[in-house]
Design a protein around this motif. Structure first.
Motif, mmCIF file in Angstrom:
data_model
loop_
_atom_site.group_PDB
_atom_site.id
_atom_site.type_symbol
_atom_site.label_atom_id
_atom_site.label_comp_id
_atom_site.label_asym_id
_atom_site.label_seq_id
_atom_site.Cartn_x
_atom_site.Cartn_y
_atom_site.Cartn_z
ATOM 1 N N ALA A 197 8.241 -30.486 -52.924
ATOM 2 C CA ALA A 197 9.180 -31.612 -52.960
ATOM 3 C C ALA A 197 9.761 -31.777 -54.366
ATOM 4 N N GLU A 198 8.937 -31.510 -55.394
ATOM 5 C CA GLU A 198 9.430 -31.576 -56.772
ATOM 6 C C GLU A 198 10.496 -30.512 -57.017
ATOM 7 N N VAL A 199 10.305 -29.358 -56.404
ATOM 8 C CA VAL A 199 11.304 -28.293 -56.537
ATOM 9 C C VAL A 199 12.624 -28.739 -55.929
ATOM 10 N N PHE A 200 12.568 -29.269 -54.713
ATOM 11 C CA PHE A 200 13.805 -29.694 -54.052
ATOM 12 C C PHE A 200 14.471 -30.850 -54.797
ATOM 13 N N ALA A 201 13.679 -31.708 -55.412
ATOM 14 C CA ALA A 201 14.259 -32.778 -56.232
ATOM 15 C C ALA A 201 14.987 -32.187 -57.436
ATOM 16 N N GLY A 202 14.402 -31.128 -58.012
ATOM 17 C CA GLY A 202 15.046 -30.461 -59.138
ATOM 18 C C GLY A 202 16.329 -29.763 -58.734
ATOM 19 N N VAL A 203 16.319 -29.140 -57.562
ATOM 20 C CA VAL A 203 17.522 -28.475 -57.070
ATOM 21 C C VAL A 203 18.609 -29.510 -56.778
ATOM 22 N N ASP A 204 18.208 -30.685 -56.313
ATOM 23 C CA ASP A 204 19.165 -31.763 -56.079
ATOM 24 C C ASP A 204 19.866 -32.125 -57.383
ATOM 25 N N VAL A 205 19.113 -32.191 -58.461
ATOM 26 C CA VAL A 205 19.710 -32.461 -59.774
ATOM 27 C C VAL A 205 20.645 -31.321 -60.172
ATOM 28 N N ALA A 206 20.194 -30.093 -59.977
ATOM 29 C CA ALA A 206 20.980 -28.924 -60.387
ATOM 30 C C ALA A 206 22.316 -28.855 -59.653
ATOM 31 N N ARG A 207 22.307 -29.152 -58.349
ATOM 32 C CA ARG A 207 23.567 -29.052 -57.610
ATOM 33 C C ARG A 207 24.562 -30.100 -58.080
ATOM 34 N N ARG A 208 24.067 -31.225 -58.510
ATOM 35 C CA ARG A 208 24.960 -32.275 -59.010
ATOM 36 C C ARG A 208 25.497 -31.928 -60.401
#
Length: 409
Positions: free
Chosen positions: A223-234
């Motif tokens: 879940a931490e990874v997906f939260a990080g990817v969410d930041v990256a896509r933005r």
């Protein structure tokens, strides 16, 4: 006398020398840095005077080139040699008897003793027989940083992912795109894979991808990874470019703060005249987990009945793994060599960091070595959707990811 011609003299490779042949070499190295590297290899091969390199570059990257290459082989119009990535891409072609067996050459030249890590040679091996020659080691796990962009934004060059994210508002205020990502699907998927190790850790990565553990894929760590990817896509929302090297150029020109991309980006920095440590920095493992993957490129040789072509194929295989070729190619390409018994003293600071990590053994196999192309395609499709559809939450994306891992092969 080269190792190859010693083999010919002994009758270990060919019963008798054949005439020189024109060898069509298929590959997708078409960016500035890539073209410079492959041109050097071709020049060195032609200077041997034995056979001739006929360049068969296919623009558009591996996603465009690979289907064309495989179609030609299956259709009975094979090239003499073709680039493919390490992994399971050629398994069916080998099983169909369409790839040249290089085992005698590999044993005579001691490839198992010189290829590091030996998993690269294992990736070329099916049922104990060797079918390709490893060319280089490419690792995805790098964050490339533009010193100009951070200087313009008035902030220090970050040393890890957390500092990079913290600097993003200043970059945006200065008119910079924080994170450059091209619109091709493999780029967003590659960024996700890098962050899986950097933010989730090596143990979790192995559980998910090597053990195909769906519970691990659904875990809090992931879940931490997906939260990080969410930041990256933005942070990448403003990078309206298509190709990876166009995104790299945004870093080179200072239009973007950074790019998550494989070490092949170094070739573009070199062509632009930028100096590692002065004009740009590199953070292996995003400065969090200094682990690199050991994928890369290998060359396969489709079966050909012409004895001159076959002799040329074996000569080319020997040339690609030779010490002088390995040094010349990888210094220009930005990749790491597949052998450690060569002088890489001319490597830049970023390449030296990669060599240090490789020497420490802090490596993982390339993703293509542990999951099938079908599973990889499903994850890529998910990442394309997640990257571009901001209505999809990280939680939704993770749930779909865990479902893919549950049925992965």
């Amino acid at each position: 006398m080269s190792s190859f011609w010693k083999l010919v003299a002994l009758g270990a490779v060919m019963p008798a020398a054949a005439s020189a042949a024109d060898l069509e070499i298929a590959h997708w190295w078409t960016s500035g840095g890539e073209a410079a590297a492959v041109s050097e290899v071709a020049r060195m091969f032609d200077e041997r005077g034995e056979h001739r390199w006929v360049d068969g570059a296919i623009a558009g990257g591996s996603g465009t080139a690979r289907p064309i290459i495989i179609s030609r082989i299956l259709g009975g119009d094979p090239m003499a040699a073709t680039q493919l990535n390490h992994g399971r891409q050629a398994e069916e072609l080998i099983e169909a008897g369409l790839m040249l067996d290089l085992t005698e050459l590999a044993e005579a030249e001691g490839w198992r003793d010189i290829v590091t890590p030996v998993t690269l040679l294992d990736a070329c091996t099916v049922d104990g027989r060797v079918y390709c020659v490893p060319m280089n080691i490419h690792s995805w796990q790098w964050l490339w940083l533009s010193h100009q962009a951070f200087e313009d934004a008035g902030v220090e060059v970050p040393t890890n992912w957390e500092e990079f994210v913290a600097a993003a508002p200043a970059l945006e205020e200065a008119g910079k795109v924080p994170l450059a990502v091209g619109q091709q699907s493999w780029q967003s998927n590659g960024t996700f894979n890098v962050m899986s190790i950097a933010l989730g850790g090596l143990d979790l990565w192995r559980q998910v991808y090597e053990e195909k553990d769906a519970d691990a894929a659904a875990s809090a760590g992931m879940a931490e990874v997906f939260a990080g990817v969410d930041v990256a896509r933005r942070l990448s929302a403003g990078s309206n470019v298509q190709d990876w090297n166009q995104a790299t150029n945004m870093v080179i020109t200072g239009a973007a703060g950074g790019q998550i991309m494989g070490d092949w980006a170094q070739g573009e920095f070199a062509i632009a005249g930028l100096v590692a440590g002065e004009d740009y920095s590199c953070l292996p493992g995003l400065g969090v987990n200094e682990v690199i993957s050991t994928g890369g490129d290998a060359f396969y040789f489709p079966v050909n009945r012409d004895p001159a072509i076959r002799e040329g194929q074996l000569a080319l295989a020997s040339h690609l793994i030779a010490p002088d070729t390995q040094v010349a190619f990888n210094l220009r390409k930005g990749s790491l060599p597949v052998r450690t018994d060569i002088d890489m003293g001319a490597a830049n600071d970023c390449m030296k960091r990669g060599l240090e990590i490789l020497t420490r053994g802090d490596t993982v196999p390339d993703l293509a070595m542990v999951i099938s192309p079908d599973t990889q395609g499903q994850i890529e499709d998910l990442m394309v959707e997640f990257w571009n559809d901001f209505s999809m939450t990280p939680e939704d994306a993770q749930a779909r990811f865990a479902s893919i891992i549950a049925s992965a092969d």
